[in-house]
Write a protein that holds these residues in place. Structure first.
Motif, mmCIF file in Angstrom:
data_model
loop_
_atom_site.group_PDB
_atom_site.id
_atom_site.type_symbol
_atom_site.label_atom_id
_atom_site.label_comp_id
_atom_site.label_asym_id
_atom_site.label_seq_id
_atom_site.Cartn_x
_atom_site.Cartn_y
_atom_site.Cartn_z
ATOM 1 N N LEU A 3 -31.262 11.753 13.566
ATOM 2 C CA LEU A 3 -30.672 12.673 14.462
ATOM 3 C C LEU A 3 -29.779 13.273 13.352
ATOM 4 N N CYS A 21 -27.960 18.723 18.563
ATOM 5 C CA CYS A 21 -28.416 17.407 17.973
ATOM 6 C C CYS A 21 -30.063 17.412 18.083
ATOM 7 N N ALA A 23 -33.391 15.842 16.659
ATOM 8 C CA ALA A 23 -34.235 14.485 16.448
ATOM 9 C C ALA A 23 -35.439 14.811 15.497
#
Length: 123
Positions: A3, A21, A23
Motif C-alpha cells: 500500500l 491509498c 494497492a
C-alpha cells in the motif's frame, strides 16, 4: 499486497485534503482498509475503516462529520476526504489492510502498512 498513501500536504485550518491509498502487487478488493495517523510523540491512532464492499464504515469520534472514507475497487484505491481540518489533525497518515484478528480500532488489527503521508494543518 503493498500500500502507498499519498495526498498529504500543508493546509490552513478549515481547509480540505484528499488522501489516497493505492494497492499494488495484488488486488485488495477483498480487504477492509483502515486509515491511522500518528502525531509527533504520540501513539498511532485509528481514524477510519471501510469494509471490503464499501458499504460499512467507522470513524474515530473526533473526525466524524468531517472525514469521509470511500473506495474504488476498480482502481485498487481507498480515499480519505478530510474537510474542516484542524491543527490537531496534523500527523502522518497511514493506510493498512484489515487483519483476520484483532480490533479494528488498534494497529494490531491491521497489516501491510503503507509508508504514510504527512498532513500539516496550520492555525
Amino acid at each position: 499486497v503493498q500500500l502507498q498513501a499519498s495526498g498529504g500536504g500543508l493546509v490552513q485550518a478549515g481547509g480540505s485534503l484528499s488522501l489516497s491509498c493505492v494497492a499494488s502487487g495484488r488486488s485488495f478488493s477483498s480487504y477492509a482498509i483502515g486509515w491511522f495517523r500518528q502525531a509527533p510523540g504520540k501513539e498511532r491512532e485509528f481514524v477510519a475503516v471501510i469494509n471490503w464492499t464499501g458499504d460499512n464504515t467507522d470513524y474515530i469520534g473526533s473526525v466524524k462529520g468531517r472525514f469521509s472514507i470511500s473506495r474504488d475497487s476498480a482502481k485498487n484505491t481507498v480515499y480519505l476526504q478530510m474537510n474542516s481540518l484542524k491543527p490537531e489533525d496534523t500527523a502522518v497518515y497511514y493506510c493498512a489492510t484489515r487483519a483476520l484478528s484483532g480490533s479494528h480500532l488498534t494497529p494490531s488489527g491491521y497489516n501491510n502498512w503503507g509508508q504514510g503521508t504527512l498532513v500539516t494543518v496550520s492555525s
